[in-house]
Design a protein around this motif. Structure first.
Motif, PDB file in Angstrom:
ATOM      1  N   SER A 135       0.849  -1.192   0.000  1.00 18.37           N
ATOM      2  CA  SER A 135       0.000   0.000   0.000  1.00 18.37           C
ATOM      3  C   SER A 135       0.885   1.242   0.000  1.00 18.37           C
ATOM      4  CB  SER A 135      -0.943  -0.032   1.208  1.00 18.37           C
ATOM      5  OG  SER A 135      -1.801   1.081   1.210  1.00 18.37           O
ATOM      6  N   LEU A 136       1.086   1.853   1.143  1.00 22.36           N
ATOM      7  CA  LEU A 136       1.953   3.031   1.252  1.00 22.36           C
ATOM      8  C   LEU A 136       3.411   2.582   1.293  1.00 22.36           C
ATOM      9  CD1 LEU A 136       1.880   6.188   1.718  1.00 22.36           C
ATOM     10  CD2 LEU A 136       2.131   5.642   4.149  1.00 22.36           C
ATOM     11  N   LEU A 137       4.163   2.892   0.251  1.00 23.30           N
ATOM     12  CA  LEU A 137       5.577   2.568   0.205  1.00 23.30           C
ATOM     13  C   LEU A 137       6.379   3.820   0.549  1.00 23.30           C
ATOM     14  CD1 LEU A 137       5.696   0.418  -3.071  1.00 23.30           C
ATOM     15  CD2 LEU A 137       4.928  -0.214  -0.768  1.00 23.30           C
ATOM     16  N   ILE A 138       7.684   3.725   0.470  1.00 21.53           N
ATOM     17  CA  ILE A 138       8.524   4.887   0.750  1.00 21.53           C
ATOM     18  C   ILE A 138       8.586   5.746  -0.506  1.00 21.53           C
ATOM     19  CG2 ILE A 138      10.824   5.680   1.401  1.00 21.53           C
ATOM     20  CD1 ILE A 138      11.122   3.162   3.068  1.00 21.53           C
ATOM     21  N   GLY A 139       7.864   6.862  -0.482  1.00 25.44           N
ATOM     22  CA  GLY A 139       7.828   7.782  -1.607  1.00 25.44           C
ATOM     23  C   GLY A 139       6.881   7.379  -2.713  1.00 25.44           C
ATOM     24  N   SER A 140       6.223   6.232  -2.594  1.00 28.39           N
ATOM     25  CA  SER A 140       5.393   5.726  -3.680  1.00 28.39           C
ATOM     26  C   SER A 140       4.286   4.860  -3.114  1.00 28.39           C
ATOM     27  CB  SER A 140       6.275   4.939  -4.663  1.00 28.39           C
ATOM     28  OG  SER A 140       5.544   4.502  -5.786  1.00 28.39           O
ATOM     29  N   VAL A 141       3.681   4.050  -3.979  1.00 24.53           N
ATOM     30  CA  VAL A 141       2.681   3.056  -3.577  1.00 24.53           C
ATOM     31  C   VAL A 141       2.907   1.802  -4.409  1.00 24.53           C
ATOM     32  CG1 VAL A 141       0.917   4.758  -2.917  1.00 24.53           C
ATOM     33  CG2 VAL A 141       0.986   3.890  -5.273  1.00 24.53           C
ATOM     34  N   GLY A 142       2.270   0.714  -4.006  1.00 27.98           N
ATOM     35  CA  GLY A 142       2.321  -0.504  -4.795  1.00 27.98           C
ATOM     36  C   GLY A 142       1.528  -0.339  -6.081  1.00 27.98           C
ATOM     37  N   ARG A 143       1.965  -0.998  -7.126  1.00 31.36           N
ATOM     38  CA  ARG A 143       1.301  -0.831  -8.420  1.00 31.36           C
ATOM     39  C   ARG A 143      -0.120  -1.398  -8.363  1.00 31.36           C
ATOM     40  NH1 ARG A 143       5.166  -3.333 -12.802  1.00 31.36           N
ATOM     41  NH2 ARG A 143       3.417  -2.781 -14.149  1.00 31.36           N
ATOM     42  N   PRO A 144      -1.054  -0.741  -9.056  1.00 28.12           N
ATOM     43  CA  PRO A 144      -2.465  -1.128  -8.984  1.00 28.12           C
ATOM     44  C   PRO A 144      -2.937  -1.961 -10.164  1.00 28.12           C
ATOM     45  CG  PRO A 144      -2.322   1.060  -9.912  1.00 28.12           C
ATOM     46  CD  PRO A 144      -0.892   0.590  -9.697  1.00 28.12           C
ATOM     47  N   ASP A 145      -2.020  -2.455 -10.989  1.00 28.15           N
ATOM     48  CA  ASP A 145      -2.406  -3.089 -12.259  1.00 28.15           C
ATOM     49  C   ASP A 145      -2.137  -4.583 -12.306  1.00 28.15           C
ATOM     50  OD1 ASP A 145       0.347  -2.691 -12.157  1.00 28.15           O
ATOM     51  OD2 ASP A 145       0.546  -2.433 -14.314  1.00 28.15           O
ATOM     52  N   LEU A 146      -2.014  -5.224 -11.142  1.00 30.41           N
ATOM     53  CA  LEU A 146      -1.636  -6.636 -11.126  1.00 30.41           C
ATOM     54  C   LEU A 146      -2.828  -7.581 -11.091  1.00 30.41           C
ATOM     55  CD1 LEU A 146       1.395  -6.585  -8.661  1.00 30.41           C
ATOM     56  CD2 LEU A 146       1.379  -6.343 -11.151  1.00 30.41           C
ATOM     57  N   VAL A 147      -4.035  -7.056 -10.956  1.00 29.62           N
ATOM     58  CA  VAL A 147      -5.210  -7.915 -10.819  1.00 29.62           C
ATOM     59  C   VAL A 147      -5.962  -8.056 -12.133  1.00 29.62           C
ATOM     60  CG1 VAL A 147      -7.415  -8.223  -9.634  1.00 29.62           C
ATOM     61  CG2 VAL A 147      -5.419  -7.400  -8.363  1.00 29.62           C
ATOM     62  N   GLU A 148      -6.347  -6.921 -12.714  1.00 31.60           N
ATOM     63  CA  GLU A 148      -7.169  -6.934 -13.928  1.00 31.60           C
ATOM     64  C   GLU A 148      -7.047  -5.561 -14.588  1.00 31.60           C
ATOM     65  OE1 GLU A 148      -9.457  -6.841 -16.954  1.00 31.60           O
ATOM     66  OE2 GLU A 148      -9.290  -8.790 -15.939  1.00 31.60           O
ATOM     67  N   PRO A 149      -6.627  -5.505 -15.863  1.00 27.85           N
ATOM     68  CA  PRO A 149      -6.419  -4.204 -16.515  1.00 27.85           C
ATOM     69  C   PRO A 149      -7.626  -3.278 -16.441  1.00 27.85           C
ATOM     70  CG  PRO A 149      -5.546  -5.973 -17.882  1.00 27.85           C
ATOM     71  CD  PRO A 149      -6.262  -6.641 -16.750  1.00 27.85           C
ATOM     72  N   ARG A 150      -8.836  -3.825 -16.528  1.00 30.31           N
ATOM     73  CA  ARG A 150     -10.031  -2.974 -16.506  1.00 30.31           C
ATOM     74  C   ARG A 150     -10.233  -2.291 -15.152  1.00 30.31           C
ATOM     75  NH1 ARG A 150     -14.335  -5.690 -16.363  1.00 30.31           N
ATOM     76  NH2 ARG A 150     -13.370  -7.712 -15.933  1.00 30.31           N
ATOM     77  N   LEU A 151      -9.595  -2.831 -14.119  1.00 30.10           N
ATOM     78  CA  LEU A 151      -9.776  -2.298 -12.770  1.00 30.10           C
ATOM     79  C   LEU A 151      -8.629  -1.401 -12.326  1.00 30.10           C
ATOM     80  CD1 LEU A 151     -11.043  -5.567 -11.018  1.00 30.10           C
ATOM     81  CD2 LEU A 151     -12.419  -3.693 -11.962  1.00 30.10           C
ATOM     82  N   THR A 152      -7.634  -1.215 -13.173  1.00 34.30           N
ATOM     83  CA  THR A 152      -6.426  -0.512 -12.752  1.00 34.30           C
ATOM     84  C   THR A 152      -6.718   0.908 -12.289  1.00 34.30           C
ATOM     85  OG1 THR A 152      -4.989  -1.835 -14.167  1.00 34.30           O
ATOM     86  CG2 THR A 152      -4.176   0.330 -13.519  1.00 34.30           C
ATOM     87  N   ARG A 153      -7.508   1.639 -13.034  1.00 40.18           N
ATOM     88  CA  ARG A 153      -7.804   3.027 -12.634  1.00 40.18           C
ATOM     89  C   ARG A 153      -8.559   3.055 -11.303  1.00 40.18           C
ATOM     90  NH1 ARG A 153      -7.473   7.923 -14.959  1.00 40.18           N
ATOM     91  NH2 ARG A 153      -6.708   6.945 -16.871  1.00 40.18           N
ATOM     92  N   ARG A 154      -9.497   2.141 -11.128  1.00 47.16           N
ATOM     93  CA  ARG A 154     -10.245   2.094  -9.875  1.00 47.16           C
ATOM     94  C   ARG A 154      -9.321   1.787  -8.705  1.00 47.16           C
ATOM     95  NH1 ARG A 154     -14.524  -2.609  -9.073  1.00 47.16           N
ATOM     96  NH2 ARG A 154     -15.331  -1.728 -11.032  1.00 47.16           N
ATOM     97  N   PHE A 155      -8.403   0.816  -8.921  1.00 44.45           N
ATOM     98  CA  PHE A 155      -7.486   0.461  -7.847  1.00 44.45           C
ATOM     99  C   PHE A 155      -6.491   1.582  -7.560  1.00 44.45           C
ATOM    100  CE2 PHE A 155      -7.889  -4.445  -8.386  1.00 44.45           C
ATOM    101  CZ  PHE A 155      -9.178  -4.366  -7.871  1.00 44.45           C
ATOM    102  N   ALA A 156      -6.127   2.350  -8.584  1.00 43.55           N
ATOM    103  CA  ALA A 156      -5.242   3.497  -8.364  1.00 43.55           C
ATOM    104  C   ALA A 156      -5.915   4.515  -7.457  1.00 43.55           C
ATOM    105  CB  ALA A 156      -4.858   4.130  -9.699  1.00 43.55           C
ATOM    106  N   ARG A 157      -7.185   4.764  -7.679  1.00 40.07           N
ATOM    107  CA  ARG A 157      -7.922   5.684  -6.805  1.00 40.07           C
ATOM    108  C   ARG A 157      -8.022   5.118  -5.391  1.00 40.07           C
ATOM    109  NH1 ARG A 157     -10.314   9.689  -9.988  1.00 40.07           N
ATOM    110  NH2 ARG A 157     -11.617  10.370  -8.247  1.00 40.07           N
ATOM    111  N   ALA A 158      -8.178   3.794  -5.297  1.00 40.06           N
ATOM    112  CA  ALA A 158      -8.227   3.166  -3.980  1.00 40.06           C
ATOM    113  C   ALA A 158      -6.884   3.297  -3.260  1.00 40.06           C
ATOM    114  CB  ALA A 158      -8.605   1.696  -4.121  1.00 40.06           C
ATOM    115  N   GLN A 159      -5.779   3.211  -4.009  1.00 39.37           N
ATOM    116  CA  GLN A 159      -4.464   3.402  -3.395  1.00 39.37           C
ATOM    117  C   GLN A 159      -4.341   4.785  -2.773  1.00 39.37           C
ATOM    118  OE1 GLN A 159      -2.700   1.098  -2.454  1.00 39.37           O
ATOM    119  NE2 GLN A 159      -1.115   0.479  -3.902  1.00 39.37           N
ATOM    120  N   HIS A 160      -4.838   5.773  -3.475  1.00 41.10           N
ATOM    121  CA  HIS A 160      -4.798   7.144  -2.953  1.00 41.10           C
ATOM    122  C   HIS A 160      -5.570   7.233  -1.635  1.00 41.10           C
ATOM    123  CE1 HIS A 160      -5.807  11.508  -2.806  1.00 41.10           C
ATOM    124  NE2 HIS A 160      -4.614  11.647  -3.366  1.00 41.10           N
TER     125      HIS A 160
END
Length: 461
Positions: A135-160
């Protein structure tokens, strides 16, 4: 009174954690080679009572199930994770007592995966550390595109949103992520951020906490690079329940067997450094330096399930490589051989070799081409993100290393000069080109030198 001990897995850019008090402890996101964890607990004189996973990992095989079985510890796995084994399902707000006044509180932090859960370590009523996984990394976050490409944008918002939830913790709480130290599970590699941080520091430096959600998502998605091919096999292995690791030594192969394995289409992997390999190697073998992120590079390129035979100077180097490869599910080498490389060639057959050079030699070849000589074929095997940010050798062909084996036939005729950012991946690529009987020169030099020599086209910003 508490402690937190970091167990780094440098080849994969990951960390696991042993945390506890005087008598008992929890392990967060353990590696597959759990003997390291058991040794750390023994040195501390603590008993492991809990094993906690932040998520079903996509980049390595977890040792959590086996560690919990051996120690009798409670195995904490997010309730939303679909797994095929018994575990203690963990939901947001759940607490587990660790030792005396120490406890672990689960915090739902979806984004890296939909079920991702972080854990906050409390000493009494005071939060002291956050195990943030992907989730919260040092200076960054974990990538949100490892589950399903169609969900990547949604997961990116969830990371925020998850990063901001963790940011509600006090400033002095330590941030202890699993990914982000070179791991390709990190959305970006945050340069200059160091390897230790706190919630207060992340509020100032982390992109997820300094940008609004729309700007964050745009920048995050623009920086994503290719997903290593072997990641597709890690999630299913961890969900099914990994088998115990077997690190017993592989059988020893002689020269005739090595030839037989090569003839059968198996991979024979030479773990020696790139200088030694270039000077003399068994025809058909491939060079993956055992000291250079072996697991990531080999697992990414190896057709899944193909047998591997390992070559090295010593049995100790074979054992180290075997341990690294087991972490990504390459469990049992078909065979191994050690000693002088001349012993690996059948019937006194000569070893193959190829040239190494620096960017100054390439500059000379380019200058000679301008005077009527043959133009060098320059192949860049860096990742797309590297080429986009640092520029490229003018006129070079871009074949990222993980695409090179299946695209060698696309290269024009002529001597191939292959480069990366420092020489390691160029050596791997050169070994593939050598098996195809291409005349190859491996550039063993830093890319900054190419810029200094005026060989590079810089990206437009």
């Amino acid at each position: 009174m508490h402690f937190v001990e970091t167990l780094a897995t440098e080849d994969l850019g990951n960390r696991s954690y042993l945390a506890g008090g005087r008598e008992t402890a929890v392990v967060v996101d353990p590696p597959r080679d759990i003997d390291r964890v058991l040794a750390a607990a023994a040195r501390r004189g603590v008993r492991i009572t809990h094993v906690a996973e932040t998520h079903v990992h996509k980049d390595y095989v977890s040792g959590g199930l086996e560690l919990a079985r051996i120690t009798g510890a409670a195995y904490l796995v997010p309730a939303g994770a679909q797994v095929a084994y018994g575990r203690v399902p963990v939901a947001d707000g759940d607490r587990a007592g660790i030792d005396g006044g120490l406890s672990l509180r689960a915090v739902e932090t979806p984004g890296h995966t939909p079920h991702h859960t972080s854990y906050v370590l409390y000493d009494g009523d005071t939060p002291v550390a956050a195990f943030t996984g992907g989730s919260l990394l040092i200076g960054s976050v974990g990538r949100p595109d490892l589950v399903e490409p169609r969900l990547t944008r949604r997961f990116a918002r969830a990371q925020h949103a998850s990063a901001h939830r963790l940011a509600e913790l006090p400033d002095d709480v330590r941030v202890l992520p699993t990914h982000g130290f070179g791991s390709l599970c990190s959305a970006t590699q945050a340069e200059g951020q160091g390897e230790a941080s706190t919630i207060g520091r992340e509020r100032v430096h982390n992109i997820a906490l300094t940008s609004d959600v729309d700007a964050f998502v745009t920048e995050l998605l623009a920086g994503l690079d290719d997903i290593p091919a072997y990641y597709a096999h890690m999630g299913p292995a961890n969900a099914a329940g990994p088998a115990p690791v077997d690190l017993t030594a592989p059988r020893i192969a002689d020269a005739a067997e090595l030839t037989s394995r090569l003839d059968a289409g198996e991979w024979v992997v030479d773990l020696r450094n790139r200088v030694a390999f270039a000077e003399g190697h068994l025809a058909g073998s491939l060079n993956f330096d055992g000291s250079g992120q072996l697991a990531t590079h080999l697992a990414w390129l190896l057709p899944w399930g193909k047998p591997v035979t390992l070559l090295a100077d010593t049995a100790e180097e074979i054992a180290a490589a075997q341990r690294e490869l087991a972490r990504v599910g390459i469990d049992r080498p078909g065979a191994a051989a050690t000693g002088p490389a001349e012993q690996w060639a059948p019937g006194g057959e000569e070893l193959r070799s190829f040239r190494r050079a620096d960017f100054a030699a390439l500059a000379d070849a380019v200058a000679a081409a301008h005077e009527g000589g043959a133009a060098p074929v320059v192949v860049d095997v860096r990742r797309r993100s590297e080429r986009a940010t640092a520029g490229w050798v003018t006129g070079s062909v871009h074949l990222p290393l993980h695409e090179l084996p299946r695209r060698i036939g696309e290269l024009p005729p002529g001597t191939v000069w292959v480069h990366c950012a420092g020489g390691l991946r160029a050596a791997i690529a050169a070994s593939f080109l050598d098996t195809e009987d291409r005349e190859v020169i491996a550039i063993d030099d830093g890319f900054a030198t190419a810029r200094d020599l005026g060989l590079v086209t810089l990206p437009v910003r």
